[in-house]
Write a protein that holds these residues in place. Structure first.
Motif, PDB file in Angstrom:
ATOM      1  N   THR A  60      10.588  93.973 -85.003  1.00 33.62           N
ATOM      2  CA  THR A  60       9.505  94.093 -85.978  1.00 33.62           C
ATOM      3  C   THR A  60       8.369  93.138 -85.647  1.00 33.62           C
ATOM      4  O   THR A  60       7.187  93.481 -85.783  1.00 33.62           O
ATOM      5  CB  THR A  60      10.026  93.809 -87.395  1.00 33.62           C
ATOM      6  N   LEU A  61       8.714  91.948 -85.194  1.00 32.66           N
ATOM      7  CA  LEU A  61       7.684  90.977 -84.830  1.00 32.66           C
ATOM      8  C   LEU A  61       6.838  91.483 -83.664  1.00 32.66           C
ATOM      9  O   LEU A  61       5.615  91.300 -83.649  1.00 32.66           O
ATOM     10  CB  LEU A  61       8.327  89.640 -84.473  1.00 32.66           C
ATOM     11  N   GLY A 107       4.881  84.909 -87.143  1.00 35.70           N
ATOM     12  CA  GLY A 107       6.140  85.586 -87.417  1.00 35.70           C
ATOM     13  C   GLY A 107       7.298  84.794 -86.842  1.00 35.70           C
ATOM     14  O   GLY A 107       7.146  84.135 -85.812  1.00 35.70           O
ATOM     15  N   TYR A 108       8.424  84.854 -87.494  1.00 37.19           N
ATOM     16  CA  TYR A 108       9.583  84.109 -87.002  1.00 37.19           C
ATOM     17  C   TYR A 108      10.872  84.817 -87.406  1.00 37.19           C
ATOM     18  O   TYR A 108      10.912  85.550 -88.388  1.00 37.19           O
ATOM     19  CB  TYR A 108       9.577  82.672 -87.544  1.00 37.19           C
ATOM     20  N   SER A 109      11.932  84.568 -86.628  1.00 35.06           N
ATOM     21  CA  SER A 109      13.215  85.208 -86.919  1.00 35.06           C
ATOM     22  C   SER A 109      14.336  84.185 -86.998  1.00 35.06           C
ATOM     23  O   SER A 109      15.504  84.532 -86.976  1.00 35.06           O
ATOM     24  CB  SER A 109      13.551  86.248 -85.844  1.00 35.06           C
ATOM     25  N   ILE A 162       0.044  89.820 -87.065  1.00 33.73           N
ATOM     26  CA  ILE A 162       0.390  88.423 -86.859  1.00 33.73           C
ATOM     27  C   ILE A 162      -0.235  87.976 -85.546  1.00 33.73           C
ATOM     28  O   ILE A 162      -0.538  88.799 -84.669  1.00 33.73           O
ATOM     29  CB  ILE A 162       1.915  88.163 -86.830  1.00 33.73           C
ATOM     30  N   ARG A 189       4.425  93.945 -85.007  1.00 35.10           N
ATOM     31  CA  ARG A 189       3.357  93.262 -85.758  1.00 35.10           C
ATOM     32  C   ARG A 189       2.350  92.591 -84.808  1.00 35.10           C
ATOM     33  O   ARG A 189       1.160  92.536 -85.107  1.00 35.10           O
ATOM     34  CB  ARG A 189       3.958  92.242 -86.719  1.00 35.10           C
ATOM     35  N   ALA A 198       4.491  84.989 -82.538  1.00 36.82           N
ATOM     36  CA  ALA A 198       5.863  85.146 -83.032  1.00 36.82           C
ATOM     37  C   ALA A 198       6.758  84.118 -82.361  1.00 36.82           C
ATOM     38  O   ALA A 198       6.573  83.800 -81.181  1.00 36.82           O
ATOM     39  CB  ALA A 198       6.374  86.551 -82.758  1.00 36.82           C
ATOM     40  N   VAL A 227       5.596  85.049 -91.658  1.00 29.69           N
ATOM     41  CA  VAL A 227       6.209  86.363 -91.831  1.00 29.69           C
ATOM     42  C   VAL A 227       7.597  86.331 -91.196  1.00 29.69           C
ATOM     43  O   VAL A 227       7.718  86.150 -89.977  1.00 29.69           O
ATOM     44  CB  VAL A 227       5.369  87.478 -91.164  1.00 29.69           C
ATOM     45  N   GLU A 228       8.645  86.487 -91.992  1.00 29.33           N
ATOM     46  CA  GLU A 228      10.003  86.495 -91.461  1.00 29.33           C
ATOM     47  C   GLU A 228      10.454  87.931 -91.197  1.00 29.33           C
ATOM     48  O   GLU A 228      10.362  88.791 -92.077  1.00 29.33           O
ATOM     49  CB  GLU A 228      10.974  85.825 -92.429  1.00 29.33           C
ATOM     50  N   ALA A 229      10.928  88.196 -89.993  1.00 31.02           N
ATOM     51  CA  ALA A 229      11.367  89.547 -89.635  1.00 31.02           C
ATOM     52  C   ALA A 229      12.211  89.474 -88.366  1.00 31.02           C
ATOM     53  O   ALA A 229      12.294  88.438 -87.713  1.00 31.02           O
ATOM     54  CB  ALA A 229      10.166  90.469 -89.419  1.00 31.02           C
TER      55      ALA A 229
END
Length: 298
Positions: free
Chosen positions: A133-134, A98-100, A143, A137, A146, A127-129
């Protein structure tokens, strides 16, 4: 005698719901059809699985023994199917990251590229969020790791810093601030900002509020439920400005200028960390850390 897996699923679901009608509804089939399928299974086995009444369907003593065995068989089959899907995508496992931050350029893009090059047989899912949210997850195990701004805390989740990205103010051609040799946070007061509601947008909004709030004044920040790319397009209209990281410079934006923001400590930067669950033993995650430790020694 051949027993189909779907017959086992029918029996287990009926037992779990203690009702043929509720089980049929969950399976999107007629109750009479489900009842017939269960009866066919009973005939094959030569035992009565359920006691049927107006109150529902309760497993018999022999039925309970069979149901538990059927449940273990279904679980094993489902696990085999999950493993088969993973193997079909990645011979050395799967990694969900996951990444932002933006993937246009910079450390995050290079890290992902290096991992995909070095471990081509691992299924890599991104997964972008937003940061919160990460974290959810990570806790739900959807995931493995992150990459998000430093500072988040969650029970069972550990982290370590990896890199920092320069923060840049995005200005349209002709903006008065482009005449400044350097742009400081104080120069940004009285501007109207637009930031995305996802990714690092909320972090940037909080940072702006902390840096620019003064007695009798709060910065004008508009949060748009859209991506950073769409926000940059909005800035090109000329009514707003925004804050982005250097990763956003991977694409040419006609008419837009990215300028560093300065403070007393030098160029303003946003720190990033990797986050993961302490109990995650995924081998593909360990390979990710091998790369991280090489590129960004602790």
């Amino acid at each position: 005698m051949t027993i189909e897996v779907r017959q086992l699923r029918y029996a287990v679901l009926t037992a779990d719901m203690s009702s043929l009608s509720r089980a049929a509804s969950a399976l999107n089939m007629r109750q009479a059809t489900l009842s017939q399928r269960v009866t066919q299974l009973e005939d094959k086995l030569g035992i009565k699985l359920f006691t049927r009444s107006t109150r529902g369907a309760e497993p018999t003593e022999m039925g309970r023994v069979f149901i538990e065995s059927a449940r273990r068989i279904i679980t094993d089959i489902d696990n085999l199917q999950t493993t088969a899907r993973a193997v079909s995508y990645g011979e050395q496992g799967r990694l969900a990251v996951g990444y932002s931050s933006s993937l246009m350029a910079g450390n995050l893009k290079q890290t992902f590229s290096d991992y995909l090059t070095r471990f081509p047989d691992v299924q890599f899912d991104g997964v972008e969020a937003g940061p919160e949210t990460l974290l959810h997850r990570l806790q739900s195990r959807t995931i493995d790791v992150a990459v998000a701004p430093t500072g988040m805390e969650e029970s069972g989740v550990v982290s370590r810093r990896v890199w920092s990205d320069r923060l840049l103010v995005t200005l349209l051609d002709g903006h008065r601030l482009l005449e400044n040799e350097r742009i400081y946070w104080t120069d940004l007061r009285r501007e109207v900002f637009v930031v995305p509601g996802s990714g690092i947008g909320p972090i940037v909004a909080n940072l702006l509020a902390a840096r620019l709030t003064e007695q009798g004044y709060r910065p004008n920040i508009i949060v748009q439920d859209t991506s950073l790319e769409s926000v940059l397009s909005i800035v090109s209209v000329g009514r707003f400005i925004t804050i982005a990281t250097e990763a956003s410079q991977g694409v040419t934006w006609p008419g837009l200028n990215f300028r560093e923001i300065h403070d007393q400590g030098g160029t303003a930067r946003l720190e990033f960390s990797v986050y993961w669950r302490e109990d995650n033993e995924n081998p593909a995650l360990q390979r990710f850390f091998t790369l991280i430790n090489e590129r960004y020694p602790a």
